[in-house]
Write a protein that holds these residues in place. Structure first.
Motif, PDB file in Angstrom:
ATOM      1  N   ASP A   1      -5.409   5.416  -1.797  1.00 52.10           N
ATOM      2  CA  ASP A   1      -6.001   4.306  -1.045  1.00 52.10           C
ATOM      3  C   ASP A   1      -7.274   3.794  -1.716  1.00 52.10           C
TER       4      ASP A   1
ATOM      5  N   PHE B   1      -6.044   1.609  -4.490  1.00 54.22           N
ATOM      6  CA  PHE B   1      -5.434   0.370  -3.990  1.00 54.22           C
ATOM      7  C   PHE B   1      -6.504  -0.592  -3.486  1.00 54.22           C
ATOM      8  N   ASP B   2      -7.453  -0.095  -2.731  1.00 50.51           N
ATOM      9  CA  ASP B   2      -8.485  -0.966  -2.165  1.00 50.51           C
ATOM     10  C   ASP B   2      -9.419  -1.497  -3.251  1.00 50.51           C
TER      11      ASP B   2
ATOM     12  N   ARG C   1       0.836  -1.211   0.000  1.00 45.78           N
ATOM     13  CA  ARG C   1       0.000   0.000   0.000  1.00 45.78           C
ATOM     14  C   ARG C   1       0.865   1.253   0.000  1.00 45.78           C
TER      15      ARG C   1
END
Length: 482
Positions: free
Chosen positions: A149, A152-153, A107
């Motif tokens: 984020d 990424f998620d 991450r």
């Protein structure tokens, strides 16, 4: 508010309205055609095991040397992006270790990438990735620090689903055939597993003999011993060595190969008498040859490979002109393929003459030429391919696999070589998810180029429509015997 991510339907088309209308018409006829990917570096284990991809950084960032070289040029440490070098912890002890994991959090690596995504403005990497983000993962905001984020998620969660497994994506991308690239020491177990699985996707191999034909390849002498063990031939004798190649080529063909691939520093070829070739092999087989002997041996082996292609029908590809591993420090720390290869000037007229004197007039032999030296397009490559029956031109490659690179290629080669002495497009990538993005870009650029010819009354619309389909699919099928 995050900035919107928008893919304009007219992207890469000519700005002139009339020409743009023609390009739209041509593109509409090829947009949905299947993808022919006859040369690339995707991992066959993906399709053999069909296991889920790991996470956004592991799939999209860490294997992509286009991204790595740009980030490194701006001072980003490759270790921070998740690359492990020779200094990585070598502990073989399987017991739990109380020390922190030395690898960075994926991450955090992705966050670093997102903060630096602006560096790719105007580059083909930005075009490819924005297509992947929008078309594959349905993102509608741009990648930047604030959305790192979210990306990424979203991506990592999608990769855990059945719809994003390698075989499902292969089918979703409408890939008709994809060729991977393996060396003669590879067992091809993954290709055998794909073939035996009953899955309908066509994944074939290609014969890349560099580790056992380049005396300067690390481990060359050891590789000859491994080739002997694998084939049962004495690969420390010239005759046994050539027989081993023929044996492995036949095995690769059984596993689907229709082509060979050769990534030599230059395009030099040689056609030595048998006694001289044998003496040269005796000098290089120990792995301590001079640079001159190594270059001459590579040159001789291109002609030997052409001779074998005359026997077994495998199409031959030559990718010269890269100074590999130019950054010695990075090579020592991370090994090959981390973005430190640099294009070099490349001669073809003199370099290829020994091979062409022997096989140039053979219509049943195909040699596809690539280059990183654009100055050779109009001066050497187009005139050569526009004459010799065996020669075809590969598409704009690597550093020139870009909108402007593709346009320069067409403008500098078409008048002399025409379209039908080229092989359409191949994506030549490890980045699996970018394959449809790359083909879409190539189809848009080619349709734009053809539209200009129609607008200038140099080509009729029906001819341009046929050419658009040929460039998208048919030329690759024909050239690679697919």
């Amino acid at each position: 508010m995050p900035n919107a991510l928008h893919l304009d339907p007219d992207r890469l088309f000519p700005a002139d309205p009339r020409t743009r209308d023609i390009a739209r018409m041509l593109y509409a006829q090829v947009q949905g055609l299947p993808i022919i990917s006859p040369h690339g570096h995707t991992d066959p284990s993906w399709f053999a095991g069909n296991a889920p991809f790991g996470n956004a950084a592991e799939l999209l960032l860490q294997p992509d040397h286009y991204l790595l070289r740009m980030l490194y040029s701006q001072g980003v440490a490759l270790e921070d992006l998740g690359l492990g070098g020779s200094g990585a912890d070598p502990r073989p002890d399987p017991r739990p270790d109380p020390r922190p994991d030395p690898r960075p959090d994926p991450r955090e690596a992705w966050r670093i990438f997102a903060r630096h995504y602006y560096l790719f403005r105007g580059t083909p990497s930005r075009i490819w990735l924005d297509w992947v983000f929008a078309e594959v993962f349905a993102q509608d905001v741009r990648l930047e620090a604030a959305t790192a984020d979210l990306y990424f998620d979203t991506i990592t969660a999608a990769l855990a689903t059945e719809a994003f497994r390698p075989r499902a994506l292969f089918e979703r991308f409408n890939i008709e055939v994809i060729a991977t690239t393996e060396n003669p020491l590879d067992s091809l177990d993954h290709h055998r597993a794909i073939r035996d699985s009953g899955w309908g996707g066509r994944v074939i191999t290609a014969y890349r003999p560099d580790p056992v034909v380049d005396p300067e390849f690390e481990g060359f002498a050891r590789n000859l011993v491994l080739l002997s063990d694998l084939t049962g031939q004495d690969c420390l004798s010239w005759t046994g060595y050539l027989t081993a190649h023929r044996q492995r080529r036949a095995f690769f063909a059984q596993m689907g190969a229709t082509s060979t691939d050769h990534g030599h520093p230059t395009a030099r070829t040689a056609d030595l008498p048998q006694s001289e070739a044998q003496a040269l092999f005796d000098r290089v087989k120990g792995g301590a040859s001079s640079p001159a002997d190594a270059e001459l041996f590579r040159a001789q082996m291109l002609t030997e490979m052409a001779r074998m292609s005359m026997e077994d029908g495998l199409v031959m590809q030559l990718h010269p002109g890269s100074f590999r591993n130019h950054n010695a420090q990075l090579f020592a720390q991370f090994g090959r393929d981390v973005g430190a290869d640099i294009p070099m000037p490349t001669d073809y007229v003199h370099a290829l003459k020994p091979l062409l004197d022997r096989f140039g007039n053979e219509a049943d032999f195909t040699l596809i030429l690539f280059t990183l030296d654009e100055t050779a397009y109009a001066r050497e490559l187009a005139p050569l391919a526009g004459h010799y029956p065996c020669l075809r031109l590969g598409p704009a490659w690597w550093f020139h696999d870009s909108p402007e690179g593709m346009r320069r290629f067409r403008r500098m080669t078409t008048e002399t070589a025409g379209f039908y002495n080229t092989v359409g497009f191949n994506d030549d990538t490890r980045a699996f998810l970018s394959i449809p993005a790359r083909h879409d870009l190539a189809r848009r650029v080619d349709c734009g180029f053809l539209a200009e010819l129609v607008a200038e009354h140099r080509l009729e619309e029906d001819e341009a429509a046929q050419l658009a389909q040929d460039l998208a699919c048919n030329l690759a099928r024909q050239a690679y015997r697919l």
